[in-house]
Scaffold this active site. Structure first.
Site, mmCIF file in Angstrom:
data_model
loop_
_atom_site.group_PDB
_atom_site.id
_atom_site.type_symbol
_atom_site.label_atom_id
_atom_site.label_comp_id
_atom_site.label_asym_id
_atom_site.label_seq_id
_atom_site.Cartn_x
_atom_site.Cartn_y
_atom_site.Cartn_z
ATOM 1 N N LYS A 1 -5.353 -10.264 -6.564
ATOM 2 C CA LYS A 1 -6.455 -10.460 -5.621
ATOM 3 C C LYS A 1 -7.682 -9.657 -6.061
ATOM 4 C CE LYS A 1 -6.841 -8.368 -1.541
ATOM 5 N NZ LYS A 1 -6.729 -7.916 -0.146
ATOM 6 N N LYS B 1 0.816 -1.218 0.000
ATOM 7 C CA LYS B 1 0.000 0.000 0.000
ATOM 8 C C LYS B 1 0.845 1.261 0.000
ATOM 9 C CE LYS B 1 -4.452 -1.408 1.904
ATOM 10 N NZ LYS B 1 -5.506 -1.044 2.863
ATOM 11 N N LYS C 1 -11.767 -4.341 -3.681
ATOM 12 C CA LYS C 1 -12.677 -3.219 -3.877
ATOM 13 C C LYS C 1 -11.951 -2.008 -4.429
ATOM 14 C CE LYS C 1 -12.883 -3.287 1.123
ATOM 15 N NZ LYS C 1 -13.798 -3.820 2.089
HETATM 16 P P1 AMP Z 1 -10.844 -5.822 3.605
HETATM 17 O O1 AMP Z 1 -11.869 -5.611 2.574
HETATM 18 O O2 AMP Z 1 -9.446 -5.664 3.080
HETATM 19 O O3 AMP Z 1 -11.090 -5.086 4.872
HETATM 20 O O4 AMP Z 1 -10.945 -7.377 3.982
HETATM 21 C C1 AMP Z 1 -11.931 -7.881 4.856
HETATM 22 C C2 AMP Z 1 -11.857 -9.385 4.921
HETATM 23 O O5 AMP Z 1 -12.126 -9.958 3.641
HETATM 24 C C3 AMP Z 1 -10.496 -9.927 5.356
HETATM 25 O O6 AMP Z 1 -10.683 -11.076 6.156
HETATM 26 C C4 AMP Z 1 -9.851 -10.287 4.052
HETATM 27 O O7 AMP Z 1 -8.879 -11.298 4.210
HETATM 28 C C5 AMP Z 1 -11.048 -10.786 3.247
HETATM 29 N N1 AMP Z 1 -10.813 -10.608 1.823
HETATM 30 C C6 AMP Z 1 -10.709 -9.443 1.138
HETATM 31 N N2 AMP Z 1 -10.480 -9.666 -0.171
HETATM 32 C C7 AMP Z 1 -10.436 -11.011 -0.322
HETATM 33 C C8 AMP Z 1 -10.232 -11.894 -1.443
HETATM 34 N N3 AMP Z 1 -10.030 -11.417 -2.677
HETATM 35 N N4 AMP Z 1 -10.277 -13.231 -1.217
HETATM 36 C C9 AMP Z 1 -10.502 -13.731 0.023
HETATM 37 N N5 AMP Z 1 -10.687 -12.961 1.117
HETATM 38 C C10 AMP Z 1 -10.655 -11.622 0.948
#
Ligand code: AMP
Ligand code: TRP
Length: 349
Positions: free
Chosen positions: A209, A126, A212
């Protein structure tokens, strides 16, 4: 599969099992969030005490437009409830309403070492080449995350693969605190990373990955996408020209194909082997429409329910407020004890 929860660490039996996890409301929820996190949050409800948090303080480690952040936090809350989180059975709230997170985060800033933080891959990704311009909060991010977890003495943290390193750092912080202050106060938390889709990849590039923050909307499924959009994104997903193999090993060097099979398995609650048993020898002209139908059947009702909930923002705010009160009641005594251990005077009445 996903519901087999490991027993706590052998030395941790004095801590009763408690789940904590969080998601940043820094954009809409994606299929990655749903399969990697949310769907498993729902499965853990009823198995032990569950606390789920929209981490708005983490979100502002990179710039957020205030009114948008508020909207996205409500939308994420609606997504949680629509996906099956029941505010009567789980504690659901936004982080900034429970000040103990930030307070314990400060203590942990004084426990964690600069070197630990500099090794975090999410920080390196990041901050990129311009670390000088990144916020101090982005660097300290994992220490606040440790506070989120440990202010509840949580023993289990369901997350996607990308958060494993942060949960391990949480254990390092707990261990160093316990060691430095000669106490056995914080548990050594276990990450729970299970199922076929702990790392959902972009629909445009199987090596990236699903996120969002990806500029291409075609790369992801949003939980707010309607049935037509979901189906069209899967039909247009990047694939290769080969047929599906009969074993998971056959997907090894085919990142796009592997991703779609993993998504199918996770959505259908099947193993990858079971999906391949049905589709081995078939091409994507058959598999993609089947996946699109499955995804629409599982996800479209969530997006419809989210829309219904979003029509009453005051009710969402009420649910978050009630959740915050319950969370605060657990966090306050743990924070108070931490401050006492560290030598702070606690004389206010
Ligand atoms: P975040 O949106 O980064 O706050 O992620 C929230 C949760 O979603 C965390 O547990 C991440 O590990 C999971 N997560 C986010 N993106 C992915 C993805 N592409 N595949 C699997 N888990 C994800
Ligand atoms: N860092 C997590 C992510 O980006 C979100 C998060 C913040 C979290 N605090 C947490 C996850 C505590 C689990 C537990 O995905």
């Amino acid at each position: 599969m996903a519901d087999a929860i490991q027993t706590p660490h052998a030395s941790q039996t004095k801590f009763s099992p408690r789940v904590f996890s969080g998601i940043q409301p820094s954009g809409g929820l994606t299929l990655g969030n749903y399969l990697g996190a949310l769907k498993r949050f729902v499965a853990m409800q009823g198995q032990m005490e569950t606390i789920y948090c929209l981490v708005d303080l983490h979100a502002i480690t990179v710039w957020q437009e205030p009114e948008r952040l508020r909207q996205q936090t409500r939308e994420a809350a609606a997504g949680f409830i629509a996906a099956g989180i029941d505010p009567a059975r789980s504690i659901l709230f936004n982080q900034s309403q429970v000040s103990a997170h930030a307070e314990l985060g400060w203590i942990f800033n004084c426990v964690a070492r600069m070197g630990w933080m500099s090794r975090m891959t999410q920080w390196k990704d990041k901050a990129g080449k311009n670390a000088e311009a990144a916020s101090l909060g982005l660097f300290a991010y994992p220490s606040l995350m440790a506070a989120d977890i440990l202010v509840y003495h949580a023993t289990h943290v369901p997350v996607g693969e990308d958060q494993k390193q942060h949960v391990e750092l949480t254990r390092d912080i707990a261990a160093k605190f316990n060691h430095d202050y000669k106490v056995d106060f914080f548990p050594l938390t276990e990450p729970v990373i299970e199922g076929a889709a702990t790392r959902v990849m972009s629909l445009r590039d199987g090596t990236k990955k699903m996120s969002k923050s990806d500029p291409s909307d075609q790369s992801r499924i949003n939980l707010t996408d309607d049935a037509d959009t979901i189906a069209s994104k899967f039909r247009k997903a990047r694939t290769d020209a080969e047929l599906l193999p009969d074993t998971p090993e056959g997907l090894k060097d085919r990142p796009e194909a592997r991703n779609l099979v993993n998504i199918y398995a996770a959505l259908a609650d099947l193993t990858v082997e079971e999906v391949l048993a049905d589709y081995a020898g078939r091409g994507f002209a058959v598999f993609k429409p089947a996946l699109a139908d499955l995804a629409v059947a599982k996800l479209a009702p969530i997006s419809t329910e989210m829309q219904r909930l979003m029509a009453d923002p005051a009710e969402i705010d009420r649910i978050l407020g009630a959740g915050a009160e319950k969370a605060d009641a657990i966090a306050q005594p743990i924070l108070a004890k931490t401050l006492e251990i560290t030598g702070m005077i606690r004389s206010r009445r």
